[in-house]
Design an enzyme around this catalytic site. Structure first.
Site: not given
Ligand SMILES: [Fe+2]
Length: 570
Positions: A10, A132, A414, A445
């Site tokens: 993913h 991570h 972002r 949103r």
């Protein structure tokens, strides 16, 4: 020393770490244009090498953020033999990402770019959650003792892990298997609300402030794992995941979503979203805060997809339990390549100082010559503006919607002022205008602001340095009416504070806008067409420009306008 990080799954991605510094990082989706692309990141690897003028012969190690068995990159294609077995959905479900890593063929098709890895180059596996953790620890700028928390849906069979970072090393404290997955829980609510698991969670978070958790209090309890004192006390036997590949990306479904959907019908969408958000925050605190006490630290670093939830991050920061709070801004799986590469670098170079990051501009860039060639080939009217910041600031002050394409593309979800759509936030209706004319998305949103770092205390309660839109803050009362298009229903902002040294051109633009309007703050949303990845190439920016109601496209110093008179004036 050159470490190549490669994440396949993913949000496939590749990165290059040179002498401990991230010099290139990009998700494969930016090239394939399939959001969350899970195929082998061949274009991303190509970019990392070519942008640094390197070949695989120059690579000292390859880092792979997965425990799955790994073979050479040219064997990662998911090829099947001619007698492929028929498999049920449930059969195919079992860890589809790992199939990319199995040895299914010895040679890729001739037309696939090949990156043969010399036998001498070590291929190092780094467990998913350790990658991570490393993305947070090795970018945080301090080797001091800290609690590192990693939380996501699941990776290598783990959904949550606690780590101690100290003296340049990361030690595991505890790991939780999938029955503790707050990511699965939140994704299931997202699916029940009508969005895609592993993609629409930000919409659930955006909807939550419109609801009242008390109106659905307790109804999601049986779907959510519970923690107490830092330990799992109520595990959940999730009915899934069922996964498949659609449009180049992995997708997930859990049968739990059906039962939650019935609750959505009964209690209302916004109240279910609010209750899900409340539970996520409450349970995360039940997990994290006891571990901070146990570790006797107020120093917290975080990564993993759950920490893209900016409201959760706000609650943790506002709790007063931490003095230092660092979240790796590309917290989802597209940040794994960086984490794995940094981990391998620090393993191979113990004692090296821990770096910081001052930007995420690690993607491709296009020269003025390249941009102009793209424009000329398409026979588009454009003009070159010398002082483009001042010019665009004036357009923004007139409530024009501007696509702003500059320099190197951002890594992570972002837009941070290099692949952004910008508008004044000084009028409330600008939010609806940009939603209706450009973004084509749900009216509830929120949009995020970019503001001058120097002005952060004017806008943000309890402000701390926040350069990457990864934590929300309450907007100060007097400013709520001044920048209404970026203030959410709960009076919060999710800001990018812009320092001049990080992005001089973007800082100047916001500053010029501030001089004209009194508010050095702009609405900033990602430059893309709905449901597609952030735009990478000038040709995609042009396509986007003519596919919606944008007023201006600014690439480098070149300006395209839909106002023909304005173009003619040039
Ligand atoms: Fe993950």
């Amino acid at each position: 020393m050159n470490i190549l990080g490669i994440h396949i799954g993913h949000d496939s991605s590749a990165c290059l770490v040179r002498d401990g510094k991230i010099v290139a990082d990009v998700a494969e989706e930016r090239f394939t244009r399939a959001k969350h692309c899970s195929g082998p990141p061949l274009s991303a690897v190509g970019y990392c090498l070519e942008s640094q003028n390197l070949t695989m012969k120059d690579i000292d190690a390859v880092a792979i953020p997965s425990n799955a068995p790994v073979v050479a990159l040219n064997e990662m294609l998911d090829l099947k033999g001619p007698r492929q077995e028929k498999r049920s959905l449930a059969g195919r479900v079992e860890d589809q990402a790992r199939r990319y890593l199995k040895r299914t063929t010895t040679k890729p098709p001739l037309y696939i770019k090949n990156f043969p890895l010399p036998d001498s180059v070590p291929l190092v596996r780094v467990e998913h959650h350790l990658a991570h953790a490393a993305s947070a620890y090795y970018t945080g700028g301090t080797a001091e003792k800290q609690l590192i928390v990693t939380m996501d849906g699941s990776g290598d069979g783990v959904c949550i892990a606690l780590w101690r970072g100290e003296n340049g090393r990361i030690e595991p404290l505890q790991k939780f298997s999938n029955e503790a997955s707050l990511g699965f829980f939140y994704g299931n609510v997202t699916e029940a609300l009508g969005w895609w698991h592993g993609d629409g969670e930000g919409k659930t978070m955006g909807l939550a402030p419109y609801g009242d958790p008390d109106k659905a209090r307790g109804v999601l309890d049986r779907f959510c794992p519970k923690f107490s004192g830092g330990q799992l006390v109520e595990p959940i036997q999730f009915r899934g995941p069922y996964s498949w590949n659609q449009g180049g990306a992995m997708q997930w479904h859990f049968d739990d979503a059906y039962d939650i959907q019935a609750l959505v019908h009964k209690h209302g969408r916004e109240h279910i979203a609010a209750e899900a958000q409340r539970l996520l925050e409450e349970q995360s605190k039940e997990l994290i805060f006891p571990w901070l006490e146990k570790e006797k630290t107020r120093n917290l670093s975080c990564s993993g997809g759950i920490f893209l939830n900016v409201k959760l991050n706000q609650r943790v920061w506002e709790s007063g339990r931490v003095d230092r709070h660092w979240i790796y801004p590309n917290a989802g799986d597209s940040g794994l390549a960086v984490g794995a590469a940094l981990h391998v670098y620090h393993q191979m170079n113990p004692g090296k100082p821990i770096g910081t990051i001052d930007s995420l501009y690690w993607g491709p860039e296009y020269s003025e010559k390249q941009i102009e060639a793209v424009l000329q080939l398409r026979q588009l009217p454009y003009r070159r503006v010398d002082n483009v910041e001042e010019y665009v600031a004036r357009q923004l002050a007139e409530d024009k919607i501007v696509a702003w394409f500059q320099g190197r593309m951002e890594s992570g979800p972002r837009a941070l002022g290099n692949r952004s759509i910008l508008m004044s936030s000084n009028r409330k209706e600008n939010k609806d205008i940009i939603n209706a004319r450009v973004k084509f998305r749900e009216a509830f949103r929120p949009f995020c602001p970019s503001l001058l770092w120097e002005s952060r205390h004017d806008y943000l309660e309890n402000a701390r340095d926040e350069f990457f839109m990864i934590t929300s803050f309450t907007c100060k009362g007097p400013k709520r009416d001044k920048v209404p298009a970026v203030v959410h229903a709960d009076a919060t902002l999710r800001p990018q504070t812009v320092q001049q040294t990080f992005n001089p051109r973007y800082w100047t633009l916001i500053n010029e806008f501030g001089k004209l309007t009194g508010e050095p703050l702009l609405l900033n949303t990602s430059l893309n067409i709905m449901s597609e990845p952030v735009i990478n190439h000038p040709r995609e920016a042009i396509r986007c420009f003519y596919d919606n109601g944008l007023d201006l496209l600014v690439m480098g110093n070149f300006v395209l306008s839909k106002d023909k008179q304005q173009t003619a004036r040039g």
